[in-house]
Design a protein around this motif. Structure first.
Motif, short mmCIF file in Angstrom:
data_model
loop_
_atom_site.label_atom_id
_atom_site.label_comp_id
_atom_site.label_asym_id
_atom_site.label_seq_id
_atom_site.Cartn_x
_atom_site.Cartn_y
_atom_site.Cartn_z
N VAL A 31 0.84 -1.20 0.00
CA VAL A 31 0.00 0.00 0.00
C VAL A 31 0.87 1.25 0.00
CG1 VAL A 31 -1.68 1.34 1.32
CG2 VAL A 31 -2.00 -1.12 1.04
N LYS A 32 1.98 1.21 0.72
CA LYS A 32 2.91 2.35 0.70
C LYS A 32 3.46 2.58 -0.70
CE LYS A 32 4.56 2.10 5.50
NZ LYS A 32 5.73 1.79 6.38
N ASP A 33 3.80 1.48 -1.37
CA ASP A 33 4.32 1.57 -2.75
C ASP A 33 3.26 2.15 -3.69
OD1 ASP A 33 6.78 0.55 -2.07
OD2 ASP A 33 6.31 -1.51 -2.68
N ILE A 34 2.01 1.73 -3.50
CA ILE A 34 0.92 2.24 -4.34
C ILE A 34 0.76 3.75 -4.13
CG2 ILE A 34 -1.58 2.21 -4.71
CD1 ILE A 34 -1.51 -0.79 -4.00
N ARG A 35 0.79 4.17 -2.89
CA ARG A 35 0.65 5.61 -2.58
C ARG A 35 1.80 6.40 -3.19
NH1 ARG A 35 2.31 8.72 1.84
NH2 ARG A 35 0.97 10.52 2.30
N LYS A 36 3.00 5.89 -3.08
CA LYS A 36 4.17 6.57 -3.65
C LYS A 36 4.06 6.64 -5.17
CE LYS A 36 9.23 6.59 -3.51
NZ LYS A 36 10.45 5.89 -3.02
N VAL A 47 -6.16 13.01 -2.79
CA VAL A 47 -6.76 11.91 -3.56
C VAL A 47 -5.95 10.63 -3.37
CG1 VAL A 47 -7.32 11.08 -5.88
CG2 VAL A 47 -7.80 13.46 -5.26
N ALA A 48 -4.61 10.75 -3.45
CA ALA A 48 -3.75 9.58 -3.28
C ALA A 48 -3.90 8.97 -1.89
CB ALA A 48 -2.29 9.97 -3.54
N SER A 49 -3.97 9.82 -0.88
CA SER A 49 -4.10 9.33 0.50
C SER A 49 -5.44 8.64 0.71
CB SER A 49 -3.96 10.50 1.49
OG SER A 49 -2.67 11.08 1.39
N ASP A 50 -6.51 9.27 0.23
CA ASP A 50 -7.84 8.67 0.37
C ASP A 50 -7.94 7.37 -0.42
OD1 ASP A 50 -8.55 10.80 1.94
OD2 ASP A 50 -9.70 11.85 0.38
N PHE A 51 -7.30 7.35 -1.57
CA PHE A 51 -7.32 6.16 -2.43
C PHE A 51 -6.69 4.97 -1.71
CE2 PHE A 51 -5.57 3.26 -5.52
CZ PHE A 51 -6.51 3.21 -6.53
N THR A 52 -5.48 5.17 -1.19
CA THR A 52 -4.78 4.05 -0.53
C THR A 52 -5.48 3.63 0.76
OG1 THR A 52 -3.24 5.71 0.36
CG2 THR A 52 -2.51 4.45 -1.53
N LYS A 53 -6.08 4.58 1.48
CA LYS A 53 -6.83 4.23 2.70
C LYS A 53 -8.02 3.36 2.34
CE LYS A 53 -9.13 6.19 6.75
NZ LYS A 53 -10.29 5.29 6.65
N SER A 54 -8.71 3.72 1.26
CA SER A 54 -9.87 2.93 0.82
C SER A 54 -9.45 1.53 0.39
CB SER A 54 -10.58 3.65 -0.32
OG SER A 54 -11.71 2.94 -0.75
N VAL A 55 -8.32 1.44 -0.35
CA VAL A 55 -7.81 0.14 -0.78
C VAL A 55 -7.47 -0.72 0.44
CG1 VAL A 55 -5.84 -1.03 -1.87
CG2 VAL A 55 -6.93 0.91 -3.02
N LEU A 56 -6.81 -0.12 1.42
CA LEU A 56 -6.42 -0.86 2.62
C LEU A 56 -7.65 -1.35 3.38
CD1 LEU A 56 -4.00 -1.77 4.33
CD2 LEU A 56 -4.18 0.39 5.59
N ASP A 57 -8.64 -0.46 3.53
CA ASP A 57 -9.86 -0.83 4.26
C ASP A 57 -10.58 -2.01 3.59
OD1 ASP A 57 -9.38 1.18 6.05
OD2 ASP A 57 -10.81 2.60 5.18
N LYS A 58 -10.60 -2.00 2.25
CA LYS A 58 -11.30 -3.05 1.51
C LYS A 58 -10.49 -4.34 1.44
CE LYS A 58 -13.92 0.20 -1.34
NZ LYS A 58 -14.11 0.79 -2.68
N THR A 253 2.45 11.50 -20.56
CA THR A 253 1.70 11.94 -19.39
C THR A 253 1.81 10.93 -18.26
OG1 THR A 253 -0.48 12.50 -18.56
CG2 THR A 253 -0.40 10.93 -20.36
N ARG A 254 1.79 11.43 -17.03
CA ARG A 254 1.90 10.54 -15.88
C ARG A 254 0.54 10.09 -15.34
NH1 ARG A 254 6.07 14.21 -12.55
NH2 ARG A 254 4.89 15.81 -13.65
N GLY A 255 -0.53 10.65 -15.86
CA GLY A 255 -1.86 10.16 -15.51
C GLY A 255 -2.51 10.78 -14.31
N GLY A 256 -1.80 11.67 -13.61
CA GLY A 256 -2.35 12.25 -12.38
C GLY A 256 -3.64 13.00 -12.58
N ALA A 257 -3.76 13.71 -13.70
CA ALA A 257 -4.96 14.51 -13.95
C ALA A 257 -6.20 13.62 -14.05
CB ALA A 257 -4.79 15.33 -15.22
N ALA A 258 -6.09 12.52 -14.78
CA ALA A 258 -7.23 11.62 -14.96
C ALA A 258 -7.70 11.04 -13.63
CB ALA A 258 -6.86 10.49 -15.92
N LEU A 259 -6.77 10.81 -12.73
CA LEU A 259 -7.12 10.20 -11.45
C LEU A 259 -7.56 11.22 -10.41
CD1 LEU A 259 -4.24 7.58 -11.10
CD2 LEU A 259 -6.59 7.19 -11.78
N SER A 260 -7.26 12.51 -10.63
CA SER A 260 -7.53 13.52 -9.61
C SER A 260 -8.72 14.42 -9.90
CB SER A 260 -6.28 14.40 -9.41
OG SER A 260 -5.15 13.65 -9.08
N ILE A 261 -8.88 14.81 -11.16
CA ILE A 261 -9.87 15.83 -11.50
C ILE A 261 -11.28 15.43 -11.08
CG2 ILE A 261 -11.10 16.83 -13.48
CD1 ILE A 261 -8.49 17.45 -14.76
#
Length: 450
Positions: A31-36, A47-58, A253-261
């Protein structure tokens, strides 16, 4: 696109150990690697923090059946979370209003003018609508001329007023022009700035108030990363736009916009631009984008692109020629042209599951076909129609005429003959004796497999 993010995520899944279930202990490092990986891809911090928290919870406590590994189970969880983060399901552009007024917004250089043309082309060809492009960018040098050139390529009319510096008045008169000329969809291009400023915002807000658009689209260059998200928020605060368009997703592109907007502005991504050609526009499907990010390919989109170039009458003629073993170099050349119309070759190959990671370091582009085309065009009409007559002497002449080595000519002819045999064999198998399935059938089968 997303190559770096895809590589990092897939590598992190490999490191997950454990049997039976996923625990907070055995998944912590992953999960740390995913967040990084998300942060390095320019995904918004929250968004990244909430994403990894949700992944961990599930993930924690999730049972793992004996047939799969914990890493594979986590891939499924991350895929579902990526899909949710990007909107869950696709959102269609409204086309039921008459007139349907679409106002384009965004910074200078985001690709508004080009996208306006792509959208007009798509709405005309796929929906049967009659768009009118409106040249509302009265400041950028050659902006009106650029829109006219694009419109000429796709056969769509443009409303412009040379010398008029009042975009509000231009937009208002464009509506009257559209009504008089039977145009049901008005796409208004607007001026951009190098950065958000009050003049830009006030001007586009005035256009909005004057024409009351059915929908406002915010066009953003996905290569600007986190800045794209910040700009989207500022525009949304002032305009309350209806949807986002991500351009230049074929670039580095690194994809951040698609995952954040989607999360930051709570507005759907409607379209993505995947190249310079007028056909290089796709509806944004969150599930398919999650597939691509996780290296699963995107076969449904590939089949849809094939379907856009698919002509049932020509296909039937081609199948008949294949069955009769009459497939020739003219047919071969025509198939190459159809593939080129589908978009960037590397992007197309990456839609095939497992191929994306295999070709990520290869330099694959449309020029890959240039040598083949040169050889075929150096053949006489008789040689293209009757490949069997191409003897050694003819091969030398073809090589000289195309500027290629004799070995390249020999290789192409050998590949052509092999392909011809394979196509005849596949065609003879058919589908219940009725030939190969149609593109529509293929697409339906793919969707049913989701």
């Amino acid at each position: 696109m997303f190559e770096s993010l895809s590589d990092r995520l897939l590598e992190s899944f490999k490191n997950l150990k454990g049997e039976g279930s996923i625990t907070e202990l055995n998944v912590a490092d992953t999960v740390k690697d995913i967040r990084k990986a998300l942060l390095e891809a320019d995904v918004n911090y929250t968004v990244a923090s909430d994403f990894t928290k949700s992944v961990l919870d599930k993930a924690v406590g999730e049972k793992v059946v004996s047939s799969i590994k914990p890493g594979q189970k986590l891939v499924q969880i991350v895929h579902d979370e990526l899909t949710r983060c990007m909107g869950g399901s696709e959102v269609e552009l409204r086309t039921d209003a008459d007139p349907n007024i679409i106002l384009m917004s965004g910074l200078q250089g985001s690709g508004k003018t080009t996208f306006a043309g792509k959208l007009a082309n798509m709405l005309h060809k796929k929906k049967g609508l009659k768009p009118l492009l409106v040249a509302g960018d009265v400041y950028r040098p050659a902006a009106i001329e650029q829109l006219k050139v694009i419109a000429a390529q796709i056969g769509i009319p443009v409303y412009s007023e040379e010398g008029n510096q009042d975009p509000v008045a231009i937009a208002e008169r464009a509506l009257a022009f559209a009504k008089m000329n039977g145009r049901d969809t008005i796409i208004i291009d607007t001026a951009g700035r190098l950065a958000v400023d009050d003049v830009l915002m006030t001007e586009i807000a005035n256009i909005k108030a004057a024409v009351r658009p059915t929908q406002i689209l915010f066009v953003v260059d996905s290569m600007t990363g986190q800045d794209a998200v910040n700009t989207a928020k500022e525009f949304n605060d002032r305009l309350d736009f209806d949807g986002v368009v991500l351009t230049k997703l074929d670039g580095d592109t690194r994809g951040g916009a698609a995952l954040s907007i989607r999360t930051v502005v709570d507005k759907p991504i409607l379209f993505i631009g995947t190249g310079e050609k007028m056909e290089a526009i796709d509806v944004f499907y969150p599930t398919r984008m999650a597939d691509r990010i996780l290296g699963m390919g995107d076969v449904v989109s590939l089949v849809e692109r094939m379907e856009q170039q698919y002509d049932e009458k020509k296909a039937a003629q081609l199948e008949s020629k294949i069955r009769k073993n009459k497939f020739d170099f003219d047919d071969f050349l025509d198939q190459i042209q159809q593939i080129k119309k589908m978009g960037n070759l590397k992007d197309l190959l990456a839609m095939i599951p497992g191929v994306g990671s295999a070709i990520k370091d290869l330099d694959v582009d449309d020029s890959a076909f240039s040598g083949i085309e040169a050889i075929i065009r150096s053949m006489t009409p008789e040689e293209r129609a009757n490949p069997d007559i191409i003897n050694a002497e003819r091969r030398k002449r073809i090589a000289a005429g195309s500027g290629k080595d004799i070995q390249e000519v020999n290789r192409l002819i050998k590949q052509f003959n092999s392909a011809k045999k394979m196509m005849k064999k596949m065609s003879s198998l058919g589908l219940n004796g009725k030939g190969a399935p149609s593109m529509a059938q293929m697409r339906q089968q793919m969707r049913g497999g989701r």
